[in-house]
Design an enzyme around this catalytic site. Sequence first.
Site, PDB file in Angstrom:
ATOM      1  N   SER A 160       0.729  -1.226  -0.166  1.00  0.00           N
ATOM      2  CA  SER A 160       0.099  -0.094  -0.069  1.00  0.00           C
ATOM      3  C   SER A 160       0.933   1.213   0.002  1.00  0.00           C
ATOM      4  CB  SER A 160      -1.019   0.083   1.164  1.00  0.00           C
ATOM      5  OG  SER A 160      -0.403  -0.268   2.356  1.00  0.00           O
ATOM      6  N   GLY A 175      -0.140   2.427  14.832  1.00  0.00           N
ATOM      7  CA  GLY A 175      -0.901   3.130  13.933  1.00  0.00           C
ATOM      8  C   GLY A 175      -2.322   3.621  14.556  1.00  0.00           C
ATOM      9  N   ASP A 229      -5.237  -1.330   7.811  1.00  0.00           N
ATOM     10  CA  ASP A 229      -5.207  -2.638   7.274  1.00  0.00           C
ATOM     11  C   ASP A 229      -4.508  -3.488   8.265  1.00  0.00           C
ATOM     12  OD1 ASP A 229      -5.018  -4.754   5.467  1.00  0.00           O
ATOM     13  OD2 ASP A 229      -3.224  -3.832   4.257  1.00  0.00           O
TER      14      ASP A 229
HETATM   15  N1  SAM Z   1      -1.019  -2.167   4.199  1.00  0.00           N
HETATM   16  C1  SAM Z   1      -0.175  -3.113   3.869  1.00  0.00           C
HETATM   17  C2  SAM Z   1      -0.288  -3.365   2.235  1.00  0.00           C
HETATM   18  O1  SAM Z   1      -1.338  -3.135   1.727  1.00  0.00           O
HETATM   19  O2  SAM Z   1       0.582  -3.630   1.622  1.00  0.00           O
HETATM   20  C3  SAM Z   1      -0.133  -4.339   4.477  1.00  0.00           C
HETATM   21  C4  SAM Z   1      -0.307  -4.345   6.015  1.00  0.00           C
HETATM   22  S1  SAM Z   1      -0.199  -6.066   6.613  1.00  0.00           S
HETATM   23  C5  SAM Z   1      -2.021  -6.524   6.504  1.00  0.00           C
HETATM   24  C6  SAM Z   1      -0.437  -5.484   8.355  1.00  0.00           C
HETATM   25  C7  SAM Z   1       0.885  -4.818   8.856  1.00  0.00           C
HETATM   26  O3  SAM Z   1       0.553  -4.040  10.270  1.00  0.00           O
HETATM   27  C8  SAM Z   1       1.797  -5.687   9.180  1.00  0.00           C
HETATM   28  O4  SAM Z   1       3.168  -5.460   8.693  1.00  0.00           O
HETATM   29  C9  SAM Z   1       2.018  -5.783  10.884  1.00  0.00           C
HETATM   30  O5  SAM Z   1       3.353  -5.953  11.192  1.00  0.00           O
HETATM   31  C10 SAM Z   1       1.783  -4.205  11.109  1.00  0.00           C
HETATM   32  N2  SAM Z   1       1.255  -4.077  12.478  1.00  0.00           N
HETATM   33  C11 SAM Z   1       0.342  -4.841  13.432  1.00  0.00           C
HETATM   34  N3  SAM Z   1      -0.031  -4.110  14.475  1.00  0.00           N
HETATM   35  C12 SAM Z   1       0.399  -2.740  14.198  1.00  0.00           C
HETATM   36  C13 SAM Z   1       0.022  -1.633  14.742  1.00  0.00           C
HETATM   37  N4  SAM Z   1      -0.592  -1.562  16.078  1.00  0.00           N
HETATM   38  N5  SAM Z   1       0.302  -0.330  14.308  1.00  0.00           N
HETATM   39  C14 SAM Z   1       1.240  -0.359  13.032  1.00  0.00           C
HETATM   40  N6  SAM Z   1       1.613  -1.457  12.328  1.00  0.00           N
HETATM   41  C15 SAM Z   1       0.993  -2.771  12.954  1.00  0.00           C
END
Ligand code: SAM
Length: 315
Positions: A124, A173, A193
Site C-alpha cells: 500500500s 498506527g 489494514d
Molecule cells: N497495508 C499493507 C499493504 O497493503 O501492503 C499490508 C499491511 S499488513 C496486512 C499489516 C501490518 O501491520 C503488518 O506488517 C504488521 O506488522 C503491522 N502491524 C501490526 N500491528 C500494528 C500496529 N498496531 N500499528 C502499526 N502496524 C502494525
Amino acid sequence: MFSYRHAFHAGNHADVLKHLTLIATLAHLTAKPTALTVIDTHAGAGLYRLDGDFTSTGDEARDGVLKLFAALRPGPRDSAQKTPSAPVKSPDIAPKDIAPALQQYLDLIAGFNTGGGLRIYPGSPFVAHQLLRPEARDKLKLFELHPTDGKTLTANIAQLEAGRQISVARADGFEALKALLPPPNRRALVLIDPSYEVKTDYAKVSACIQDALKRFATGTYAIWYPVIPRPEAHELPRRLKTLATQAGKPWLHATLSIGQDPTHGPDDRPGLTASGMFLINPPHTLKEALRLALPQLQAVLGRGRGQDHSLLSGG
Ligand code: SAM
C-alpha cells in the site's frame, strides 16, 4: 503476536481487492488541486518479491495478481516467475472491456515490473506513492510496528528520495492516527489494514474509527478486513456501518470471495478465501468503479464453491 509477515500474502486476492480500491479512491481524491494527506496505519514492508523464498510458503499471489495478469495481460514470462496455481480459465473479457479500475490496477502493478514477468509486488505505501502529486504537496504518513518490516519499509522508502513527502514511523498506527486528525488541509485518506493476528484488532478498528470520526468527520476512511468464520469479523462491518450512520456519513462496503480451492481435501486448511473493504466518505465515483470491476475479479479469480462478490452502500 508479531508472527504475521505480509510477504507471505503479498499479491493475494485480498491485496488485489484492497489495492484496486485504494487506487480508484486516490485517483478521485487527487483530481482536486488541494493537497491530500494519506495515512497508512499498518503499512507493511512496502515492496515484496513474488519470486522470493518468503512468498513461497503461501504462494498466495498465484491465486491473486499472477492469475489476473495471466488472464488479462498475458505477456513474456521469465523462468524465475511463478505461475498461477491452476490453469487459467478464459474469462471472456476482451482487453477493451476490462473495467477501468481493474485496468488502472494492472497498469500500476505492471509499472513496477518493466523488465517483463511479474516479480515485484508493491504494498500500500508504494501503491499510494504512485498516485501522490509532489507539486500539490500531497503527504504520505506510514506506520509499521514490526521491527523487521519497519526497517525494510524505511529502507524501501529511502530509495524513493521523496524527502518530506513521506514519513515512516515505527509506531502503533491506531494510536498515532489521533495526533494527525484533522490534517492541516482537511483532506485525508486513512487506510486501516491490520493483520487481525490478535482478535482485539477488530475492536481496535471500531474504536479507532469512532475516535477518528469525532476528530475529522469528513475524512475518507478505508478499512480492510478478512471474511472468516469468527464473530468479530462478521461484526466489524456492521459496527462500521453503525458508526458511519451515527455520524451521518455515507459508506460503501465491497466483498470478494474466490471460493474454496477445488484441489484441497477436507482436512486441508482452507486459507483466506474472502475479504472486504469498508469505506466511510468514499468518493462518489467509487461505487460505479467497483460495480464494474468486482464481477471481473470474480470471473478471473473465482475458483470454486462459495465464489461471490457484493457491493452495498448507504448514507
Ligand atoms: N497495508 C499493507 C499493504 O497493503 O501492503 C499490508 C499491511 S499488513 C496486512 C499489516 C501490518 O501491520 C503488518 O506488517 C504488521 O506488522 C503491522 N502491524 C501490526 N500491528 C500494528 C500496529 N498496531 N500499528 C502499526 N502496524 C502494525
